[in-house]
Design an enzyme around this catalytic site. Structure first.
Site, PDB file in Angstrom:
ATOM      1  N   VAL A 105     -45.662  -8.904 103.747  1.00 16.56           N
ATOM      2  CA  VAL A 105     -45.286  -7.621 102.994  1.00 16.56           C
ATOM      3  C   VAL A 105     -45.430  -8.221 101.357  1.00 16.56           C
ATOM      4  CG1 VAL A 105     -43.656  -5.886 101.863  1.00 16.56           C
ATOM      5  CG2 VAL A 105     -43.820  -6.115 104.474  1.00 16.56           C
ATOM      6  N   CYS A 106     -44.850  -9.361 100.958  1.00 14.12           N
ATOM      7  CA  CYS A 106     -44.877  -9.947  99.889  1.00 14.12           C
ATOM      8  C   CYS A 106     -46.159 -10.393  99.297  1.00 14.12           C
ATOM      9  CB  CYS A 106     -44.051 -11.202  99.882  1.00 14.12           C
ATOM     10  SG  CYS A 106     -42.157 -10.644 100.058  1.00 14.12           S
ATOM     11  N   THR A 107     -46.965 -10.617 100.320  1.00 11.10           N
ATOM     12  CA  THR A 107     -48.398 -11.054  99.994  1.00 11.10           C
ATOM     13  C   THR A 107     -49.294  -9.612  99.399  1.00 11.10           C
ATOM     14  OG1 THR A 107     -48.252 -12.684 101.699  1.00 11.10           O
ATOM     15  CG2 THR A 107     -50.321 -11.937 100.950  1.00 11.10           C
TER      16      THR A 107
END
Length: 219
Positions: A44-46
């Site tokens: 998700v952070c990517t």
């Protein structure tokens, strides 16, 4: 110590992918968006870092700098950038703070004081609360705080919308209603009398005695 809106954003020194910074000096006379991540190389952070890279010109046009932070070393951030480019098509040109000693995460009340002194061995679940967005004004005060769960990607267009509202309402004695977008009608604040409202805004609609709407003032 819990952080609240209108508190001074804690200052700190840190290493970043663009070299060492003193946070308040880095902000300068403009606005800043600090957004945090529990771990590098997480799915998700990517997508989020790539989304912010794509929106950076929009933030810049509002006089806002963006800066990311993850509780990992700067060297790891640099390696992560290529994955972000592959996944999203965007190069991360804004700085990423390395917080391997968890100093900034604790300073911003995203991790408890007893969380330890190193990111080594910690899983994303251990850092789940490091998922916040802080909008900081030129006065170095916190204007907005949002915290998301790890499985919910953030809507950074909403952060842009919030900046538009915060900047508009700081300049004029108005507030913005639910779901407001640029160009929509705004609310006249209670501190403005009806007579003053006519002088300031030309005309307005009284929906309720305490709810008056008018056209958005020009910047």
């Amino acid at each position: 110590m819990s952080l609240r809106i209108n508190d001074i954003a804690p200052d700190f020194t840190a290493d970043t992918t663009q070299g060492p910074i003193q946070f308040h000096d880095w902000i300068g006379d403009g606005w800043a968006v600090l957004f945090s991540h529990p771990k590098n190389f997480t799915p998700v952070c990517t997508t989020e870092l790539g989304a912010m890279a794509g929106l950076e010109p929009e933030f810049r046009s509002r006089g806002a700098k963006i800066i990311g932070i993850s509780v990992d070393p700067v060297e790891s951030h640099s390696k992560w950038k290529s994955d972000i480019k592959t996944a999203t098509g965007f190069d991360v040109d804004y700085p990423l703070i390395g917080d391997k000693d968890l100093k900034v995460a604790k300073l911003y009340d995203m991790l408890p004081a007893g969380a330890g002194e190193t990111s080594e061995g910690r899983t994303p679940a251990d850092n789940a609360t490091v998922r916040s967005v802080f909008i900081i004004g030129p006065d170095k005060k916190i204007k907005l705080i949002l915290t998301y769960p790890m499985t919910t990607g953030r809507n950074f267009n909403e952060i842009l919308r919030a900046i538009d509202s915060i900047q508009l309402t700081a300049k004029h004695q108005v507030a913005t209603p639910a779901n407001w977008q640029q160009g929509d009608d705004v609310i006249i604040t209670a501190s403005v009398s009806n007579e003053d409202a006519v002088t300031r805004f030309g005309s307005f609609d009284t929906v309720l005695p305490y709810l008056r709407k008018t056209k958005q003032p020009q910047a």
